[in-house]
Design an enzyme around this catalytic site. Structure first.
Site, mmCIF file in Angstrom:
data_model
loop_
_atom_site.group_PDB
_atom_site.id
_atom_site.type_symbol
_atom_site.label_atom_id
_atom_site.label_comp_id
_atom_site.label_asym_id
_atom_site.label_seq_id
_atom_site.Cartn_x
_atom_site.Cartn_y
_atom_site.Cartn_z
ATOM 1 N N ASN A 255 0.829 -1.206 0.000
ATOM 2 C CA ASN A 255 0.000 0.000 0.000
ATOM 3 C C ASN A 255 0.864 1.257 0.000
ATOM 4 O OD1 ASN A 255 -2.220 -1.656 0.143
ATOM 5 N ND2 ASN A 255 -2.866 -1.000 2.176
ATOM 6 N N ARG B 244 -5.938 1.494 -13.429
ATOM 7 C CA ARG B 244 -4.552 1.643 -13.006
ATOM 8 C C ARG B 244 -4.003 0.360 -12.391
ATOM 9 N NH1 ARG B 244 -4.444 6.456 -9.967
ATOM 10 N NH2 ARG B 244 -4.828 5.330 -8.025
ATOM 11 N N HIS C 219 -16.276 2.381 -14.921
ATOM 12 C CA HIS C 219 -16.044 1.732 -13.631
ATOM 13 C C HIS C 219 -17.266 0.946 -13.177
ATOM 14 C CE1 HIS C 219 -15.237 1.929 -9.125
ATOM 15 N NE2 HIS C 219 -14.125 1.409 -9.596
ATOM 16 N N TYR D 92 -12.601 -9.853 -1.189
ATOM 17 C CA TYR D 92 -13.265 -8.572 -0.937
ATOM 18 C C TYR D 92 -14.727 -8.806 -0.603
ATOM 19 C CZ TYR D 92 -9.305 -6.393 -3.413
ATOM 20 O OH TYR D 92 -8.058 -5.989 -3.824
#
Length: 829
Positions: free
Chosen positions: A144, A501, A531, A564
């Site tokens: 991160n 990205r 998106h 997730y």
């Protein structure tokens, strides 16, 4: 033996000769030799979250229990960082009342991102968690931070270089932000060093997982390492000298390197040479016993004389460079978007350096040389105590040590899609009968969304499939289904977002494969990223057609769907089918339609729709209610609308996983707003928006739910948790792909759907209430911008509870009379 194994973790880089091992830094997917266990899939080795962007793939996270002894991360000792916490700029006296001033209403976005990374690092600091899961979170935190510097810090430095003035919405100038970022980043790196070297590494040694220093190896191990070096490492090494005939070499982004000082014993000349630690080689060398590992760069350092024969090795040091990795494509000027993205990817390899990490005892001579040649300043150099690259911890997580990992969870097939004895059902009949809400990873992505697309590809009555693809997994079953559908003559259209990205190269590869199979591939819209998470299936039924839809919050990615937390709706609602038809016509053709029936679509109408919904609650005053679950809250216009609603008496709860620029709990500004963040085993990624519409509070006597808990907190009776009702029975629910950020609202194609069926609304209500009641994974945000851990009282873990609920739903579907399985009750004081 443990002391020898730990030495390379504990010692700092020194001025050493070729026979001594260098500092520890590990990276890579597997050990060269030795039965070290399988490495995780390369697709899983990316950040748990990225800096405000769509998260990339991540390894399975650790089961979250209490944060024993871990409270709010302290403010940095750096006055700049402390001042930045209140958005006041550097050196300004911190007075609470000035927060009400317009320019101090917001928390700095970059510091909020660092706060999230701090909460991720806190997962590694929990002494009660499985050891290899703690080690994994150190690696996730480090990834991160790498992306934060590659994107956010790089952007700030670009602004500074371009002479762009002004301040951020929180009042900080660019230079103030960079100064504050440095102070807080150094504090985070010190925490990483402490937990890794003083806690995790010694505990690993006690569990017979040896991270060995080359100096500690005996003759047999050294002979093994020599053979591995000669046969597998030496042939791929390329030492690069720097002298009048050899310019300073290009240092690639995030590569691990050895800076070597050599002396010619004949002429007495001293030269600098750079030796890149090859990325295609594993970062840890497994020793013959299969229980100990030595870092690759130490093996290389021990054999430097083989690379510089006849030269004297004076010293060597490990260093690492971070470069600008943001793709800044001006697609308005690109005639061929695919070609333009490919060219920009090649150009990005040579992005400007933004950070230099060096071992903390590097010589001044080498430090100055690297800083000068990389065109950096002293403020860009970070002295790292311990390993410079901790990605090698992934190798350890791949070891066959279930006793040191989370108990595995197997996703459950949603009951609506499971027949008798778990036999497959007719997917289209099931969706046509009722809308289905799925919550991943608890509900299986493979047996719901992937099966939906796979059945569409096989079904002879399906005429067309249309789908958006933002991020896909390396072996994407979804993409394979689309290819098979096209090969069978169906009309297949896929919008592949090339500008996602970090996944640009992978998406280019999938786009070309889809085109070769005959799929109609669209590369996105000029000036916009697509998106939205949408799929449309057009099926021939009777004398007409029927449209089946999936609208979700997560990517069509089988890897991240196991890691997730995301939501999706499978539906045959005619209005939604018509909306998705219009949306895909907009994406693949020419359309300016904004009046969708059930969808809120960005950039056309989503921002104004959200503002209107907030304004409606504001007009209700104390009868208004707003609850949102999202990843990031950054847009100042949305934040101002929430402030106005709070001032009118509306009660507002926000569950923001990562970035939150809203300042809650400030008298006169945000008294009625509460902000929390859940960080645990699975990454909370769904976006849900609830508006109360003046609905009265829930009446527990109306449906016999008095036993659901009335104390305001969950209770456990030995068979499971019972949670009190917090939200009204009525109101409006929305879910979709959009966060409340300027880019999502104005520069991306997003789709948010209103959820109407009462049974789906009840499920969403349960999900939100459970997260509001969690006291194991949750943090709360204070008015001064600092996060504090929620005190553990009941020991209620939301993610454990969701897993239990999914299992019980499946069991109840198979046998309605079955006795519930007791839910494990974690209580950590």
């Amino acid at each position: 033996m443990a002391d020898g194994r730990l030495r390379w973790w504990r010692r700092l880089s020194r001025h050493t000769n070729a026979g001594e091992a260098g500092p520890a830094a590990v990276a890579g997917p597997a050990a060269v030799a030795g039965p070290a266990g399988a490495a995780p899939d390369a697709a899983t080795l990316s950040p748990l979250s990225v800096n405000g962007d769509e998260p990339r793939s991540a390894p399975e996270a650790a089961a979250a229990v209490s944060l024993d002894g871990v409270g709010a991360p302290p403010l940095s000792d750096d006055p700049a960082a402390s001042a930045a916490r209140l958005g006041l700029g550097v050196g300004i006296d911190l007075k609470r009342e000035v927060v009400l001033a317009d320019e101090h209403r917001y928390i700095n976005r970059e510091l909020s991102t660092l706060d999230f990374n701090s909460r991720v690092l806190a997962l590694a600091e929990r002494s009660g968690d499985p050891l290899l899961e703690r080690a994994k979170f150190v690696a996730i935190f480090s990834s991160n931070m790498d992306e934060f510097f590659q994107v956010r810090v790089a952007g700030l430095k670009d602004q500074l270089a371009a002479g762009i003035g002004g301040t951020a919405p929180d009042g900080l100038s660019v230079s103030d932000q960079l100064r504050a970022i440095r102070g807080e980043s150094e504090a985070l790196f010190q925490r990483r060093r402490r937990v890794l070297l003083e806690e995790i590494a010694p505990a690993l040694a006690e569990q017979s997982i040896g991270l060995a220093d080359f100096d500690s190896l005996g003759g047999r191990d050294r002979a093994w390492s020599k053979r591995v070096f000669t046969e597998r490492i030496f042939p791929v090494l390329t030492p690069l000298a720097v002298d009048p005939g050899h310019p300073f070499p290009y240092i690639s982004n995030l590569s691990l390197n050895l800076a070597v000082i050599v002396r010619d014993p004949v002429r007495g000349d001293r030269r600098f040479a750079r030796l890149k630690v090859p990325e295609m080689l594993p970062a840890l060398i497994g020793l013959p016993d299969g229980q100990r590992f030595v870092p690759l760069e130490q093996v290389i350092a021990a054999h430097l004389r083989d690379l510089f024969p006849g030269m004297q090795i004076e010293s060597h040091h490990v260093f690492r460079v971070t470069r600008n990795a943001d793709l800044t494509l001006e697609d308005e000027e690109a005639d061929d978007l695919l070609e333009a993205v490919e060219m920009e990817l090649r150009r990005r390899r040579f992005g400007r350096a933004v950070r230099l990490e060096v071992d903390s005892h590097i010589s001044d001579e080498v430090r100055e040389l690297l800083t000068r040649e990389l065109d950096l300043t002293a403020e860009d150099v970070y002295d790292i105590h311990g390993p410079l690259n901790v990605a090698g911890l992934w190798i350890l997580h791949g070891l066959d040590r279930p006793d040191l990992k989370d108990e595995p969870f197997v996703p459950i097939t949603p009951p609506e899609l499971s027949g008798v004895d778990d036999e497959p059902v007719d997917v289209f009949a099931a969706i046509g009968a009722r809308d289905i809400l799925v919550q991943h990873p608890y509900d299986s992505f493979a047996s719901s969304v992937e099966t939906f697309v796979a059945e569409a590809a096989r079904d002879p009555d399906v005429l067309a499939i249309k789908q958006t693809l933002y991020r896909t997994s390396g072996d994407s079953p979804i993409v394979q289904s689309l290819i098979r559908a096209a090969e069978r003559g169906k009309q297949v259209a896929a919008l592949v977002e090339l500008k996602a990205r970090g996944d640009e190269a992978a998406n280019i590869g999938w786009a070309k494969a889809l085109e070769r199979a005959g799929v109609h591939v669209v590369y996105g819209l000029v000036g916009l990223k697509t998106h939205s998470k949408t799929a449309l299936v057009v099926r021939r039924e009777g004398d007409g057609i029927r449209r089946y839809c999936h609208i979700g919050t997560g990517n069509y990615n089988s890897t991240t769907a196991r890691l997730y937390e995301d939501l999706g709706v499978l539906t045959a609602n005619p209005d939604l089918g018509a909306d998705l038809t219009d949306l895909f016509n907009f994406l693949t053709g020419y359309s300016r339609r904004v009046d969708y029936r059930r969808l809120l679509v960005a950039p056309a109408a989503l921002r104004q729709s959200i503002l209107d919904l907030v304004a409606r609650e504001r007009q209700l005053g104390p009868a208004g209610r707003i609850v949102w679950k999202l990843n990031n809250l950054v847009d100042i216009h949305i934040i101002d609308a929430l402030y106005e609603a709070s001032a009118a008496g509306v009660q507002i709860d926000l569950i923001t996983r990562a970035i939150c620029c809203l300042r809650p709990g400030v008298p006169g500004l945000s008294d009625n707003i509460r902000v929390r963040s859940l960080v645990g085993r699975w990454l909370e990624h769904s976006r849900v928006y609830y508006f109360g519409c003046g609905a009265p509070p829930h009446d527990p006597s109306a449906n016999g739910s008095e036993t659901s808990g009335t104390s305001g907190e969950p209770t456990h009776d030995g068979t499971g948790w019972h949670t009190p009702r917090l939200l009204p029975d009525e109101g409006e629910w929305y879910l979709g792909s959009a966060d409340m950020m300027e880019r999502n609202l104005d520069r991306r194609v997003e789709a948010v759907v209103q959820v109407d069926p009462p049974e789906l609304q009840a499920r969403l209500r349960e999900i939100i209430e459970v997260e509001l009641l969690d006291d194991v994974l949750s943090w709360t945000l204070g008015p001064d911008g600092t996060w504090g851990k929620v005190p553990v009282t009941a020991g209620f873990n939301a993610q454990d509870h969701f897993a239990h609920l999914a299992t019980e739903r499946a069991r109840h579907r198979r046998d309605p009379d079955i006795v519930p399985v007791p839910e494990h009750h974690h209580h950590h004081g």
